[in-house]
Write a protein that holds these residues in place. Structure first.
Motif, PDB file in Angstrom:
ATOM      1  N   UNK A   1     119.161   2.069  77.102  1.00 22.35           N
ATOM      2  CA  UNK A   1     120.028   2.307  78.256  1.00 22.35           C
ATOM      3  C   UNK A   1     121.320   2.993  77.858  1.00 22.35           C
ATOM      4  N   UNK A   2     122.473   2.488  78.343  1.00 22.07           N
ATOM      5  CA  UNK A   2     123.762   3.121  78.028  1.00 22.07           C
ATOM      6  C   UNK A   2     124.034   3.195  76.521  1.00 22.07           C
ATOM      7  N   UNK A   3     123.553   2.223  75.767  1.00 23.36           N
ATOM      8  CA  UNK A   3     123.725   2.239  74.312  1.00 23.36           C
ATOM      9  C   UNK A   3     123.091   3.500  73.731  1.00 23.36           C
ATOM     10  N   UNK A   4     121.881   3.840  74.182  1.00 22.47           N
ATOM     11  CA  UNK A   4     121.167   4.997  73.653  1.00 22.47           C
ATOM     12  C   UNK A   4     121.781   6.320  74.091  1.00 22.47           C
ATOM     13  N   UNK A   5     122.693   6.287  75.069  1.00 17.62           N
ATOM     14  CA  UNK A   5     123.409   7.506  75.435  1.00 17.62           C
ATOM     15  C   UNK A   5     124.516   7.788  74.427  1.00 17.62           C
ATOM     16  N   UNK A   6     125.158   6.733  73.944  1.00 18.15           N
ATOM     17  CA  UNK A   6     126.208   6.874  72.937  1.00 18.15           C
ATOM     18  C   UNK A   6     125.595   7.034  71.549  1.00 18.15           C
ATOM     19  N   UNK A   7     124.480   6.375  71.344  1.00 16.54           N
ATOM     20  CA  UNK A   7     123.770   6.392  70.063  1.00 16.54           C
ATOM     21  C   UNK A   7     122.364   6.944  70.306  1.00 16.54           C
ATOM     22  N   UNK A   8     122.217   8.270  70.450  1.00 20.28           N
ATOM     23  CA  UNK A   8     120.893   8.832  70.717  1.00 20.28           C
ATOM     24  C   UNK A   8     119.911   8.522  69.584  1.00 20.28           C
ATOM     25  N   UNK A   9     118.742   7.969  69.935  1.00 25.09           N
ATOM     26  CA  UNK A   9     117.755   7.658  68.906  1.00 25.09           C
ATOM     27  C   UNK A   9     117.149   8.934  68.323  1.00 25.09           C
ATOM     28  N   UNK A  10     116.787   8.867  67.060  1.00 25.59           N
ATOM     29  CA  UNK A  10     116.082   9.958  66.403  1.00 25.59           C
ATOM     30  C   UNK A  10     114.608   9.769  66.726  1.00 25.59           C
TER      31      UNK A  10
END
Length: 165
Positions: free
Chosen positions: A90-99
């Motif tokens: 969610x919002x976490x993955x917007x700041x920390x885009x997964x590889x």
């Protein structure tokens, strides 16, 4: 005459916003995917972006030798993740885009650890190094920047120690 121009300007602006909204929503998934698939061949569409493999390399920084993506951006791990459970969504993955995707080591880099993948809750494969799911930090503005290290005490650069392995 001025009223007609004002109405026309507002209508054009509204149309432009509507078009841009539609484009950004349609391009959101591929943009996230290509952000984390650095070093892959240029993509021509959504399917290409999903199939591309992220390249992993290394870079010397003030924090030591860190793992990087194909563009030289620092990769991070999240303490709350495990090899089998990704918690940054969610919002976490917007700041920390997964590889995303199955990683490929850069042939010019020595990676003593193990590269692999894990499956995110949304079903997408995420690259791992030594079992840690990998992320970029959206606020890193250039290759070699490590500004995400230590964020909230749970985010850390992935260091690569040649003595490992």
């Amino acid at each position: 005459m001025i009223a007609k121009r004002a109405i026309l300007a507002v209508a054009c602006a509204g149309a432009a916003v509507a078009l841009m909204s539609g484009c950004s929503q349609a391009a959101e998934a591929p943009a996230d995917a290509t952000t984390s698939m650095q070093g892959a061949a240029p993509t021509t569409g959504v399917a290409d972006a999903a199939d591309a493999a992220p390249t992993l390399g290394t870079r010397e920084t003030a924090l030591g030798t860190v793992l990087t993506d194909g563009d030289g951006f620092t990769l991070y791990r999240f303490d709350e993740d495990t090899a089998d459970l990704v918690k940054c969504v969610g919002p976490c993955a917007e700041i920390w885009p997964p590889t995303q995707g199955t990683p490929v080591p850069n042939p010019n880099s020595i990676l003593p650890g193990t590269v692999g993948t894990t499956t995110r809750p949304d079903g997408v494969e995420q690259a791992t190094y030594d079992g840690h799911p990998l992320y970029r930090f959206a606020k890193d503005t250039a290759p070699g920047v490590t500004s995400g290290d230590g964020v909230k005490g749970t985010w850390h650069v992935v260091t690569v120690d040649a003595a490992q392995g």
